[in-house]
Design a protein around this motif. Structure first.
Motif, PDB file in Angstrom:
ATOM      1  N   ALA A  68       0.535  -0.404   0.111  1.00  0.00           N
ATOM      2  CA  ALA A  68       0.191  -0.134  -0.101  1.00  0.00           C
ATOM      3  C   ALA A  68       0.907   1.487  -0.279  1.00  0.00           C
ATOM      4  O   ALA A  68       0.323   2.478  -0.527  1.00  0.00           O
ATOM      5  CB  ALA A  68      -1.413  -0.033   0.952  1.00  0.00           C
ATOM      6  N   THR A 104       1.266   4.107  -2.938  1.00  0.00           N
ATOM      7  CA  THR A 104       0.500   5.344  -2.530  1.00  0.00           C
ATOM      8  C   THR A 104       2.533   6.112  -2.931  1.00  0.00           C
ATOM      9  O   THR A 104       1.710   7.176  -4.003  1.00  0.00           O
ATOM     10  CB  THR A 104       0.740   5.390  -0.745  1.00  0.00           C
ATOM     11  N   ARG A 142      -7.462  -4.704  -8.253  1.00  0.00           N
ATOM     12  CA  ARG A 142      -8.295  -5.538  -7.278  1.00  0.00           C
ATOM     13  C   ARG A 142      -7.693  -7.064  -6.886  1.00  0.00           C
ATOM     14  O   ARG A 142      -7.355  -7.373  -5.830  1.00  0.00           O
ATOM     15  CB  ARG A 142      -9.756  -5.789  -8.093  1.00  0.00           C
ATOM     16  N   LYS A 199      -6.596  -1.086  -3.773  1.00  0.00           N
ATOM     17  CA  LYS A 199      -7.887  -0.089  -4.006  1.00  0.00           C
ATOM     18  C   LYS A 199      -7.531   1.299  -3.858  1.00  0.00           C
ATOM     19  O   LYS A 199      -6.349   1.751  -3.369  1.00  0.00           O
ATOM     20  CB  LYS A 199      -9.068  -0.355  -3.208  1.00  0.00           C
ATOM     21  N   PHE A 200      -7.777   1.592  -5.099  1.00  0.00           N
ATOM     22  CA  PHE A 200      -7.398   3.083  -5.845  1.00  0.00           C
ATOM     23  C   PHE A 200      -8.351   4.136  -4.713  1.00  0.00           C
ATOM     24  O   PHE A 200      -9.814   4.542  -5.267  1.00  0.00           O
ATOM     25  CB  PHE A 200      -7.457   3.436  -7.031  1.00  0.00           C
ATOM     26  N   THR A 201      -7.883   5.524  -4.963  1.00  0.00           N
ATOM     27  CA  THR A 201      -8.865   6.500  -3.733  1.00  0.00           C
ATOM     28  C   THR A 201      -8.803   7.721  -4.258  1.00  0.00           C
ATOM     29  O   THR A 201      -7.524   8.251  -5.060  1.00  0.00           O
ATOM     30  CB  THR A 201      -9.225   5.748  -2.191  1.00  0.00           C
ATOM     31  N   ALA A 202      -9.549   8.423  -4.278  1.00  0.00           N
ATOM     32  CA  ALA A 202      -9.614   9.965  -4.382  1.00  0.00           C
ATOM     33  C   ALA A 202      -9.449  10.486  -3.747  1.00  0.00           C
ATOM     34  O   ALA A 202     -10.110  10.670  -2.237  1.00  0.00           O
ATOM     35  CB  ALA A 202     -10.566  10.355  -5.404  1.00  0.00           C
ATOM     36  N   GLN A 203      -8.751  11.817  -3.335  1.00  0.00           N
ATOM     37  CA  GLN A 203      -8.266  12.601  -2.357  1.00  0.00           C
ATOM     38  C   GLN A 203      -8.251  14.325  -2.879  1.00  0.00           C
ATOM     39  O   GLN A 203      -7.487  14.662  -4.367  1.00  0.00           O
ATOM     40  CB  GLN A 203      -7.201  12.146  -1.194  1.00  0.00           C
TER      41      GLN A 203
END
Length: 99
Positions: free
Chosen positions: A26, A30, A88, A93-97
């Motif tokens: 992770a 990132t 996956r 998991k890709f996340t947006a900020q």
């Protein structure tokens, strides 16, 4: 007489050797995503896939092993859904900020 010193043999760096936990993976992903470089992202996905086992990742992503290698090769332009399937399968998991 003394023998000439031979330089120690250095192995090429392989990030996959250090991706031995979900936390390490992770953190690695990132940092790669922050670089905003699509080719670097594919390289990193390939590193994580090798760390987890390419054959298993390909199976989990619903791809052939050769297709996975091609999708993650330098200069490849995989479809977005392929990238998401691989992520996956890797447990990423890709996340947006907000910027």
């Amino acid at each position: 007489m003394t023998k000439p010193k031979t330089a120690p043999k250095l192995l090429p760096f392989d990030a996959a050797r250090y991706l031995d936990s979900d936390e390490a993976i992770a953190e690695y992903m990132t940092v790669v995503l922050e670089a905003n470089d699509p080719d670097l992202l594919l390289l990193a996905l390939g590193d994580v896939a090798r760390a987890k086992g390419m054959a298993q990742v390909a199976k989990d992503a619903g791809l052939g092993r050769e297709s996975l290698y091609k999708a993650l090769a330098p200069g490849a332009k995989p479809r977005f859904d392929t990238v998401m399937k691989v992520a996956r399968a890797l447990g990423v998991k890709f996340t947006a900020q907000p910027v």
